[in-house]
Scaffold this active site. Structure first.
Site, PDB file in Angstrom:
ATOM      1  N   PRO A 155     -15.317 -18.238 -16.234  1.00 44.66           N
ATOM      2  CA  PRO A 155     -14.938 -16.960 -15.619  1.00 44.66           C
ATOM      3  C   PRO A 155     -15.480 -16.896 -14.185  1.00 44.66           C
ATOM      4  O   PRO A 155     -16.679 -16.783 -13.971  1.00 44.66           O
ATOM      5  CB  PRO A 155     -15.606 -15.922 -16.517  1.00 44.66           C
ATOM      6  CG  PRO A 155     -16.766 -16.644 -17.128  1.00 44.66           C
ATOM      7  CD  PRO A 155     -16.371 -18.080 -17.246  1.00 44.66           C
ATOM      8  N   ASP A 169     -19.775 -19.155 -11.582  1.00 41.96           N
ATOM      9  CA  ASP A 169     -19.580 -18.979 -13.017  1.00 41.96           C
ATOM     10  C   ASP A 169     -20.273 -17.669 -13.396  1.00 41.96           C
ATOM     11  O   ASP A 169     -21.499 -17.570 -13.346  1.00 41.96           O
ATOM     12  CB  ASP A 169     -20.199 -20.165 -13.754  1.00 41.96           C
ATOM     13  CG  ASP A 169     -19.966 -20.116 -15.258  1.00 41.96           C
ATOM     14  OD1 ASP A 169     -19.672 -19.032 -15.793  1.00 41.96           O
ATOM     15  OD2 ASP A 169     -20.098 -21.171 -15.909  1.00 41.96           O
ATOM     16  N   HIS A 170     -19.479 -16.675 -13.778  1.00 39.65           N
ATOM     17  CA  HIS A 170     -20.024 -15.340 -14.041  1.00 39.65           C
ATOM     18  C   HIS A 170     -20.925 -15.310 -15.271  1.00 39.65           C
ATOM     19  O   HIS A 170     -21.708 -14.371 -15.467  1.00 39.65           O
ATOM     20  CB  HIS A 170     -18.875 -14.342 -14.204  1.00 39.65           C
ATOM     21  CG  HIS A 170     -19.233 -12.937 -13.831  1.00 39.65           C
ATOM     22  ND1 HIS A 170     -20.513 -12.548 -13.501  1.00 39.65           N
ATOM     23  CD2 HIS A 170     -18.471 -11.816 -13.732  1.00 39.65           C
ATOM     24  CE1 HIS A 170     -20.523 -11.254 -13.213  1.00 39.65           C
ATOM     25  NE2 HIS A 170     -19.310 -10.784 -13.357  1.00 39.65           N
ATOM     26  N   ARG A 171     -20.840 -16.340 -16.127  1.00 36.59           N
ATOM     27  CA  ARG A 171     -21.752 -16.415 -17.271  1.00 36.59           C
ATOM     28  C   ARG A 171     -23.168 -16.742 -16.815  1.00 36.59           C
ATOM     29  O   ARG A 171     -24.140 -16.463 -17.527  1.00 36.59           O
ATOM     30  CB  ARG A 171     -21.264 -17.496 -18.251  1.00 36.59           C
ATOM     31  CG  ARG A 171     -19.897 -17.235 -18.857  1.00 36.59           C
ATOM     32  CD  ARG A 171     -19.396 -18.451 -19.604  1.00 36.59           C
ATOM     33  NE  ARG A 171     -19.286 -19.626 -18.729  1.00 36.59           N
ATOM     34  CZ  ARG A 171     -18.864 -20.825 -19.134  1.00 36.59           C
ATOM     35  NH1 ARG A 171     -18.527 -21.005 -20.407  1.00 36.59           N
ATOM     36  NH2 ARG A 171     -18.786 -21.836 -18.282  1.00 36.59           N
TER      37      ARG A 171
END
Length: 239
Positions: free
Chosen positions: A42, A212-214
């Protein structure tokens, strides 16, 4: 590396005569990795503008003394120093957590006839500008000639893509699988800037960060990107 293989043309249709170009194995692998990244990571995107007037002047002074590092070499060093202070950016998402890496290895995208190849500058934070410049020149030459080896492309913990040399102002790079972020560098343009309350001529560069939004929330990514910007705006910090 081999060039794409051309196969016989398809019948003439509404699009005219078409020719199928088969990708080399290296380019097929790159295409699969890009698709994997966009499908599984994401992405979030951040952008800042850096006033690199002092950086451009410093590079001009170095060139007057002899061979000087490129703007891209300076960006590599500025990024490597910022990664020291922002370990989460230098990490990999894995199984509901992250692995923060002790070494700062920066992959540098190089345009070749067979697509983009990413040689790796290992331990970039511990190398001076001359070492980085020499290594980038050597690896880029080997990449374009097809002589670069798999170990020279392995182990990157972060990546940089510079399309500024092709006149591109801004782009949103795709994060490489196994990394948390990728930085895109835009062309240096002459623009008015506000300095000391006055509008003066300046040199401005756009920096785009894909994350990476994680791994990284917006504020974390912004703090890192702003440190890269600060390093570029204060070139004395780069050694």
């Amino acid at each position: 590396m081999s060039e794409e293989v051309q196969t016989p043309s398809s019948p003439v249709g509404s699009k005219g005569e078409s020719e199928f170009v088969e990708y080399s194995r290296a380019r097929q692998s790159m295409s699969r990795r890009i698709a994997e990244s966009k499908a599984t990571i994401p992405h979030i995107y951040l952008q800042v503008e850096a006033d690199v007037t002092a950086l451009v002047r410093r590079r001009a002074a170095l060139r007057a003394e002899g061979e000087a590092p490129t703007v891209n070499d300076l960006v590599i060093k500025a990024t490597a120093l910022a990664l020291r202070d922002h370990g989460r950016v230098n990490s990999t998402y894995r199984d509901g957590g992250i692995e923060i890496h002790s070494r700062i290895n920066i992959g540098v995208a190089v345009d070749t006839p067979d697509g983009s190849v990413t040689p790796v500058i290992t331990d970039a934070d511990s190398k001076d500008l001359n070492e980085i410049a020499a290594e980038v020149r050597s690896l880029s030459t080997r990449a374009r000639s097809g002589e670069i080896t798999p170990p020279e492309q392995a182990g990157a913990t972060f990546a940089i893509s510079n399309l500024g040399m092709l006149g591109v102002t801004s782009s949103e790079p795709v994060v490489n699988p196994g990394q948390a972020a990728k930085l895109a560098v835009g062309v240096v343009t002459e623009r008015p800037v506000v300095r000391g309350g006055e509008v003066v001529p300046g040199d401005v560069m756009t920096l785009d960060l894909s994350c990476d939004h994680r791994v990284l929330h917006g504020a974390e990514a912004a703090r890192f990107l702003n440190e890269v910007k600060a390093n570029l705006e204060n070139p004395g910090l780069l050694g």
